[in-house]
Design an enzyme around this catalytic site. Structure first.
Site, PDB file in Angstrom:
ATOM      1  N   ASP A   1       2.992   4.694   5.884  1.00 39.04           N
ATOM      2  CA  ASP A   1       3.735   3.432   6.005  1.00 39.04           C
ATOM      3  C   ASP A   1       4.805   3.611   7.084  1.00 39.04           C
ATOM      4  O   ASP A   1       5.840   4.229   6.848  1.00 39.04           O
ATOM      5  CB  ASP A   1       4.402   3.072   4.675  1.00 39.04           C
ATOM      6  CG  ASP A   1       3.404   2.676   3.585  1.00 39.04           C
ATOM      7  OD1 ASP A   1       2.252   3.158   3.636  1.00 39.04           O
ATOM      8  OD2 ASP A   1       3.784   1.918   2.688  1.00 39.04           O
TER       9      ASP A   1
ATOM     10  N   LYS B   1       0.829  -5.887   2.389  1.00 37.01           N
ATOM     11  CA  LYS B   1       1.500  -5.171   1.303  1.00 37.01           C
ATOM     12  C   LYS B   1       2.873  -5.781   1.063  1.00 37.01           C
ATOM     13  O   LYS B   1       3.655  -5.965   1.983  1.00 37.01           O
ATOM     14  CB  LYS B   1       1.646  -3.686   1.645  1.00 37.01           C
ATOM     15  CG  LYS B   1       2.399  -2.891   0.568  1.00 37.01           C
ATOM     16  CD  LYS B   1       2.433  -1.399   0.878  1.00 37.01           C
ATOM     17  CE  LYS B   1       3.324  -0.642  -0.096  1.00 37.01           C
ATOM     18  NZ  LYS B   1       3.362   0.817   0.180  1.00 37.01           N
TER      19      LYS B   1
ATOM     20  N   LYS C   1       3.331  -4.873   6.165  1.00 37.33           N
ATOM     21  CA  LYS C   1       4.109  -4.698   4.931  1.00 37.33           C
ATOM     22  C   LYS C   1       5.469  -5.374   5.094  1.00 37.33           C
ATOM     23  O   LYS C   1       6.082  -5.302   6.152  1.00 37.33           O
ATOM     24  CB  LYS C   1       4.265  -3.199   4.665  1.00 37.33           C
ATOM     25  CG  LYS C   1       5.137  -2.818   3.483  1.00 37.33           C
ATOM     26  CD  LYS C   1       5.164  -1.292   3.319  1.00 37.33           C
ATOM     27  CE  LYS C   1       6.213  -0.840   2.325  1.00 37.33           C
ATOM     28  NZ  LYS C   1       6.255   0.626   2.174  1.00 37.33           N
TER      29      LYS C   1
END
Length: 244
Positions: A103, A199, A169
């Site tokens: 991430d 996400k 995300k």
């Protein structure tokens, strides 16, 4: 495990809810014992993954070996300010330690400065390097939506998709705001669902909000309240069965 087309208490199972969760173990003061305990919780609940700090990837990989729970970590966290080549080095080191999900925080200042080619290239270089080392590596790009205008969020989604990222995300969970339904709908509307997933992360502490996020277009959820969320789903399913 694929999600139902309309996620809800009625259509989801506790197991499906758990498999949407990347269990976050990212607090700066978190001890190694707490990390190990959190990884064991992930194995017990069978989450999609655990997301740990880079220094704890090897520990998590050892604890979770053979459990079916993936190990993820963060890159350029939490502000995205490290140079691209440093992010790449961090990513490759994490893969060596056992991470299969990354991430990464994009360079927020460069995005807001209109330096879009640099932002895209940074994501692309990291994605190519990570997948060159581990073809199944999953790369998620953290936008930090609370710091961006809607136009900047849309641009970040398109740059991430063009660069080959697997996910966009919402948040790190360490800035001025977390996941919102409006942001998730915007991100879903401005990415191709067949290539780029979404996400939700930041402030997701209840089952009801998790399901709202899924309904808004999220495919994965970053959360630390995993036990409370999944246990609530089990309790509601048990109550539902008694009423039938």
């Amino acid at each position: 495990m694929s999600l139902p087309s309309t996620p809800s208490i009625e259509t989801l199972t506790p197991e499906a809810v758990a498999k949407t969760i990347d269990h976050a173990l990212l607090r700066p003061d978190m001890t190694v014992d707490e990390v190990i305990e959190g990884c064991r919780l992930c194995a017990k609940y069978q989450t999609a993954s655990v997301c740990v700090k880079p220094c704890n990837v090897k520990i998590a990989a050892d604890v979770l070996q053979g459990t079916g729970v993936d190990v993820g970590t963060v890159i350029g966290f939490p502000h995205g300010n490290t140079p691209a080549h440093v992010k790449v080095c961090e990513a490759l080191a994490a893969i060596d330690d056992g991470a299969v999900e990354l991430d990464m925080v994009l360079n927020i200042g460069h995005l807001k400065s209109g330096r879009f080619d640099e932002v895209r290239n940074e994501i692309q270089v990291l994605t190519v390097a990570a997948k060159g080392k581990l073809p199944t590596c999953c790369v998620k790009v953290i936008l930090e939506c609370s710091l961006l205008t809607d136009e900047e969020k849309i641009t970040a989604c398109k740059l991430s998709e063009d660069a080959g990222a697997d996910y966009v995300k919402t948040s790190t969970g360490f800035s001025t705001g977390g996941a919102t339904i409006a942001d998730l709908k915007l991100m879903r509307a401005n990415t191709n669902p067949s290539t780029t997933r979404v996400k939700a992360s930041g402030g997701i502490r209840t089952l009801d909000f998790l399901i709202e996020c899924l309904q808004a277009g999220a495919d994965r959820i970053g959360a630390s309240a995993t036990a409370a969320i999944v246990d609530e789903m089990r309790a509601r399913k048990a109550a539902e069965s008694k009423c039938q």
